[in-house]
Design an enzyme around this catalytic site. Sequence first.
Site, PDB file in Angstrom:
ATOM      1  N   ALA A   1     -30.180 -48.908  14.084  1.00  0.00           N
ATOM      2  CA  ALA A   1     -29.781 -49.171  15.437  1.00  0.00           C
ATOM      3  C   ALA A   1     -28.664 -48.009  15.699  1.00  0.00           C
ATOM      4  O   ALA A   1     -27.833 -47.620  14.769  1.00  0.00           O
ATOM      5  CB  ALA A   1     -29.089 -50.524  15.549  1.00  0.00           C
TER       6      ALA A   1
ATOM      7  N   GLY B   1     -32.342 -50.880  11.304  1.00  0.00           N
ATOM      8  CA  GLY B   1     -33.361 -50.938  12.691  1.00  0.00           C
ATOM      9  C   GLY B   1     -34.455 -49.936  12.284  1.00  0.00           C
ATOM     10  O   GLY B   1     -35.580 -50.144  12.551  1.00  0.00           O
TER      11      GLY B   1
ATOM     12  N   GLU C   1     -36.610 -52.025   9.814  1.00  0.00           N
ATOM     13  CA  GLU C   1     -37.147 -52.744  10.870  1.00  0.00           C
ATOM     14  C   GLU C   1     -38.504 -52.462  11.682  1.00  0.00           C
ATOM     15  O   GLU C   1     -39.520 -53.101  11.757  1.00  0.00           O
ATOM     16  CB  GLU C   1     -36.240 -53.621  11.729  1.00  0.00           C
TER      17      GLU C   1
ATOM     18  N   GLU D   1     -27.099 -53.490   6.929  1.00  0.00           N
ATOM     19  CA  GLU D   1     -26.240 -54.216   7.889  1.00  0.00           C
ATOM     20  C   GLU D   1     -25.100 -54.857   7.414  1.00  0.00           C
ATOM     21  O   GLU D   1     -24.017 -55.172   8.084  1.00  0.00           O
ATOM     22  CB  GLU D   1     -27.210 -55.058   8.873  1.00  0.00           C
TER      23      GLU D   1
HETATM   24  N1  3HC Z   1     -25.694 -45.053  14.919  1.00  0.00           N
HETATM   25  C1  3HC Z   1     -24.938 -44.161  15.560  1.00  0.00           C
HETATM   26  N2  3HC Z   1     -24.415 -43.166  15.013  1.00  0.00           N
HETATM   27  C2  3HC Z   1     -24.816 -42.813  13.543  1.00  0.00           C
HETATM   28  C3  3HC Z   1     -25.571 -43.872  13.062  1.00  0.00           C
HETATM   29  C4  3HC Z   1     -26.128 -44.965  13.602  1.00  0.00           C
HETATM   30  N3  3HC Z   1     -26.838 -45.762  12.876  1.00  0.00           N
HETATM   31  N4  3HC Z   1     -25.543 -43.352  11.534  1.00  0.00           N
HETATM   32  C5  3HC Z   1     -25.070 -42.212  11.470  1.00  0.00           C
HETATM   33  N5  3HC Z   1     -24.757 -41.847  12.817  1.00  0.00           N
HETATM   34  C6  3HC Z   1     -23.792 -40.534  13.088  1.00  0.00           C
HETATM   35  C7  3HC Z   1     -22.665 -40.437  12.118  1.00  0.00           C
HETATM   36  O1  3HC Z   1     -21.627 -41.195  12.723  1.00  0.00           O
HETATM   37  C8  3HC Z   1     -22.339 -39.015  11.971  1.00  0.00           C
HETATM   38  O2  3HC Z   1     -22.055 -38.341  13.576  1.00  0.00           O
HETATM   39  P1  3HC Z   1     -20.816 -37.469  13.421  1.00  0.00           P
HETATM   40  O3  3HC Z   1     -21.956 -36.137  13.153  1.00  0.00           O
HETATM   41  O4  3HC Z   1     -20.393 -37.242  15.059  1.00  0.00           O
HETATM   42  O5  3HC Z   1     -19.771 -37.787  12.474  1.00  0.00           O
HETATM   43  C9  3HC Z   1     -23.882 -38.400  12.046  1.00  0.00           C
HETATM   44  O6  3HC Z   1     -24.413 -39.664  12.426  1.00  0.00           O
HETATM   45  C10 3HC Z   1     -24.387 -38.151  10.715  1.00  0.00           C
HETATM   46  O7  3HC Z   1     -23.865 -39.321   9.939  1.00  0.00           O
HETATM   47  P2  3HC Z   1     -23.287 -38.873   8.186  1.00  0.00           P
HETATM   48  O8  3HC Z   1     -22.227 -37.876   8.412  1.00  0.00           O
HETATM   49  O9  3HC Z   1     -23.006 -40.249   7.777  1.00  0.00           O
HETATM   50  O10 3HC Z   1     -24.673 -38.281   7.449  1.00  0.00           O
HETATM   51  P3  3HC Z   1     -25.048 -38.319   6.038  1.00  0.00           P
HETATM   52  O11 3HC Z   1     -26.200 -37.366   6.117  1.00  0.00           O
HETATM   53  O12 3HC Z   1     -23.954 -38.324   5.229  1.00  0.00           O
HETATM   54  O13 3HC Z   1     -25.638 -39.878   5.978  1.00  0.00           O
HETATM   55  C11 3HC Z   1     -26.875 -41.838   6.917  1.00  0.00           C
HETATM   56  C12 3HC Z   1     -26.686 -40.264   6.924  1.00  0.00           C
HETATM   57  C13 3HC Z   1     -27.303 -42.327   5.487  1.00  0.00           C
HETATM   58  C14 3HC Z   1     -27.819 -42.172   7.713  1.00  0.00           C
HETATM   59  C15 3HC Z   1     -25.562 -42.541   7.239  1.00  0.00           C
HETATM   60  O14 3HC Z   1     -24.924 -42.063   8.291  1.00  0.00           O
HETATM   61  C16 3HC Z   1     -25.674 -43.950   7.379  1.00  0.00           C
HETATM   62  O15 3HC Z   1     -25.574 -44.753   6.558  1.00  0.00           O
HETATM   63  N6  3HC Z   1     -25.470 -44.299   8.585  1.00  0.00           N
HETATM   64  C17 3HC Z   1     -25.730 -45.747   8.782  1.00  0.00           C
HETATM   65  C18 3HC Z   1     -26.725 -46.481   8.579  1.00  0.00           C
HETATM   66  C19 3HC Z   1     -26.925 -48.005   8.909  1.00  0.00           C
HETATM   67  O16 3HC Z   1     -26.036 -48.782   8.778  1.00  0.00           O
HETATM   68  N7  3HC Z   1     -27.941 -48.516   9.659  1.00  0.00           N
HETATM   69  C20 3HC Z   1     -27.800 -49.712  10.206  1.00  0.00           C
HETATM   70  C21 3HC Z   1     -27.415 -49.734  11.377  1.00  0.00           C
HETATM   71  S1  3HC Z   1     -27.247 -51.444  12.049  1.00  0.00           S
HETATM   72  C22 3HC Z   1     -28.808 -51.914  12.574  1.00  0.00           C
HETATM   73  O17 3HC Z   1     -29.709 -50.929  12.525  1.00  0.00           O
HETATM   74  C23 3HC Z   1     -29.203 -53.270  13.304  1.00  0.00           C
HETATM   75  C24 3HC Z   1     -30.435 -53.649  13.339  1.00  0.00           C
HETATM   76  O18 3HC Z   1     -30.771 -54.442  12.473  1.00  0.00           O
HETATM   77  C25 3HC Z   1     -30.783 -54.376  14.732  1.00  0.00           C
END
Ligand code: 3HC
Length: 698
Positions: A63, A102, A105, A125
Site C-alpha cells: 500500500a 498490499g 495481497e 505490515e
Molecule cells: N509506500 C510509499 N512509499 C514507499 C513504499 C510504500 N509502501 N515503499 C517504499 N517507498 C518509497 C521509499 O520511501 C523511498 O522513497 P524516497 O526515494 O523518496 O526516499 C522509495 O520508495 C524507495 O524505497 P527504498 O529506498 O526503501 O528502496 P529499496 O530498494 O531499498 O527497498 C522496498 C524497496 C523493499 C520495497 C522497501 O522500500 C520496503 O520495504 N518498502 C515497504 C514495504 C512495505 O512495508 N509494504 C507494506 C506496506 S503496508 C500495506 O501494504 C498494507 C496493506 O496490507 C493494506
Amino acid sequence: MSEVVKLERHDNIAVVTVNSPPVNALSAAVRGGIFDCIKSAIDDAQVQGIVLTCAGRTFIAGADITEFGKPPKPPGLAEVLSLMESSPKPIVAAIHGTALGGGLEVALACHYRVATKDAKLGLPEVKLGLLPGAGGTQRLPRAVGPELAVKMIVGGDPIGADAALKAGLIDEIVEGPASGGEAFARKVVAEKRPLRKLRDDDSKLAAAKADRSIFTNAVAALTKKSRGLEAPFAAADAVGAAIDLPFDEGLKKEREGFLKLMNGEQSKAQRYAFFAGREAAKISGVPEGTKGRNVARVAILGAGTMGGGIAMSFANAGIPVTLIETGEEQLKRGMGIMQKNYEATAARGGIPADAPAKRMALINGVVGIENIGDADLVIEAVFETMAVKKEVFGKLDQYAKPGAVLASNTSYLNIDEIAQSTKRPQDVLGMHFFSPANVMKLCEIVRADKTAPDALVTAVSIARKIAKVPAVVGVCDGFVGNRMLAQRGKQSEKLLFEGALPQQVDAVVTKFGMPMGPFAMGDLAGLDIGWRSRKDRGIKSEIADALCEAGRFGQKTGKGYYKYEQGSRAALPDPEVEKLIDETLARLGRKKRVVSDDEILERMMYPMINEGAKILAEGIAARPSDIDVVWLYGYGWPIYRGGPMFWADTVGLKHIADRLAFYARETNDPSLEPAPLLKKLADEGKTFASLAAASKAA
Ligand code: 3HC
Ligand code: NAI
C-alpha cells in the site's frame, strides 16, 4: 486509460502493467488504474486470460504508506481485489522484485501466481505496526497453511521464490515476469484450468482446525520477542480468524484489526521510523548528482571486537575484506571468533550450512598495514587512543591507494584531528559501527571539516549496501548517540546517590521498552574501562569506584551492579551491592529518599532529549529524525515509540522543558537546564518535527 496502469491485448491475453515508480505502491491512482484495466479486460470479449505485472524494479511493494492516516480515496483495495477474484477470466500475477504487503495481497486475489527466481514475497505490515489489511491474513493461510502464514505475517520476513513455489504460494518460476506471465496465462487458457479462488479453498486449514496447537505454537514462537508491540498479537488473532471463521467474517475481523492499528500510536511511530530511515540516507549540503566512489574491496585495521564484526558485515554482503592485525596471535584470535560466530549462526539455522566457509573465504587475514593492497575503503578499528589512531592514519598515506576512503570507527575521538595526520584529509571520515557490529544496524557516518562530498556519499551508500542504516553526523565528543547516552549515564549514577537501586532504574528503562537498563549495560561492557579512564583523568565516581575496588567489573567477573551465576547472563540483584551503596552514602553523609519510577523515567529520558536539542542547534545532526534513527538502530530504542525526538513531541516539549528546569533546581544540577532550542520550541508551542533541516553535518 490511466497514467500509471496500462492495458494491452496480445491476441486473447490482456496484459495489465503497473508503472508507478519507484516501487509501484498502491496509491489511489494505481488502485483506480488496476480496477479500470481489469474491468475493461473482463468486458473485452476477445480476452480469455489476464496477466497483472509491473514495470520497473519491482512488483507492487505494498500500500502507499504516505496515504495512511489521511481520508481514504476510492476505490478501496478490497473493492479492487474483489473484482479480480470474482473475474470470470483467469488472472495471473507475474511477480519480480518484491511483492510485499498490499502487493502480495493483490497477487493472492489472482487465480495464479508466477515469479522470477530472485523475487521475494512477504507481508511485512507488522514492521509498520500494522497487520495485512486487504485479505492477506485470510488468503495466505489458505495458500500456504497456517504455520508458514503465521511465520510470514507475525514475523514479517519475506520468503524467496523457491520457498514460495515449494509452499504453493506461486505456481511456477519464470525467466521474465511479463513474458513468463503471458506464457503461463496462455497455458491456463489452453488447458481450460479452473479459476482458483483462495477464498473458497479451506483444504490447507484442515489440520489446524483439527489441532489448534499447530497455530498457537507457531504464534508463541514468533511473539516471544514482541514485548510491548501490539501488531504481532493482533496479526496472529487475524490469522486465527482464518482458521475459526468463514472467509467473509475473517475478512471483517482483519479489517477491524487493521483500522485499529492504523489509527493507533504505535503504527504512527513505526511508519515515521520507516521514513526516518530512508530520509537519513539523504545527505543535505552535498552538491546534487555527487557520485560515490566505487568500492570493490575493503581493508579493516584491527581484528578485535569491532573489526571482526565489521568484517563479517562486509562478507555477509559478498564484499571481499583484507583484515589486518599487528601480530599472528591477534589475527588468529580474531579469525577464530568470526569462524565460531558464523558456525553458531549456521547451527541455529540462521544461515545456510555452507555459508560460514563461503563468508570466511571472503575475509583475508594478514599481518601488517603494508598489506593493505588496493582497498577502496579502509576502516580503522584499532585501540581508542588518539596517538595510536594518528600513527595508523599517518601510515595510510604511504600504503592506501590514492582515492581510497579512509574511515575511523572511533567512538569519541575527534575526526578532524585524526584527518590532520594524513596528507589527504578530504578522504577521511568516521564510520562508527555499533557493537555487535555484525548485528546492530546503525552506522554513524561522521563528516569532518574537510571530508569531500564524494567520500561522504561513498560511505553512506556502502553502509546501505551492507544492510546498515547510515546517519550522517558532525564531529563532537561521542557524536550523536554516545553524547546523548552520556547524559543518561550521568543521571543514572546520580540516582543511586539519592536512594534508587540499580535494579529499580533498569526496570523503569526496560519497562519503557529499551532492551537493557544503564547498569546492566555497564556490567556487559565492563566497569573497569570507565574506572581506568577516571583514574587517568583524576575523576571519582564513589559508587562505581567502590564496586571496582571490590573486584566487581561486571559480567566478566561474575559480579558488578548485579551478580551473575556461572555461565549465565541473567542479571540478579545483589544485596551486597545495596550494602556497598548504603556504606558509600553513609561515608559521604548522603541521605536516601524514595525515588519514584516516574522521576526515574523523566531523569533517564529528558536529559537525553535536551542533549538532542543541543545537537540539533549545533548542526551535529541535520534533522530530529536522524537522531531518532541513531537511537532506533544503534541502541534498541523501542520502534513503537519512534525515537527520542519523536517521543518527546508526543509527550510535549513544554512539559519536558518544565520538568528539566524543576530537576535542575531540585538536584542542584545546572546541566539539566533546558537547552535554548528546547525552551524556544516549548515557549512557541512547537515540536521538533516542525524544525527545518539545517546543519553543520550537511
Ligand atoms: N509506500 C510509499 N512509499 C514507499 C513504499 C510504500 N509502501 N515503499 C517504499 N517507498 C518509497 C521509499 O520511501 C523511498 O522513497 P524516497 O526515494 O523518496 O526516499 C522509495 O520508495 C524507495 O524505497 P527504498 O529506498 O526503501 O528502496 P529499496 O530498494 O531499498 O527497498 C522496498 C524497496 C523493499 C520495497 C522497501 O522500500 C520496503 O520495504 N518498502 C515497504 C514495504 C512495505 O512495508 N509494504 C507494506 C506496506 S503496508 C500495506 O501494504 C498494507 C496493506 O496490507 C493494506
Ligand atoms: P579491541 O581491543 O577489541 O580491538 C582492537 C584491535 O586492534 C586489537 O585486536 C589490536 O591488536 C588491533 N590493533 C591495534 N593497533 C593496530 C594497528 N596498528 N594495526 C592493526 N591492528 C591494530 O577494540 P574494539 O572494542 O574492537 O574497538 C576498536 C575501535 O572501535 C575503538 O576505536 C573503539 O572506540 C571503537 N568502538 C568500539 C565499540 C565497542 O563496543 N567495543 C563500539 C563502537 C566503536
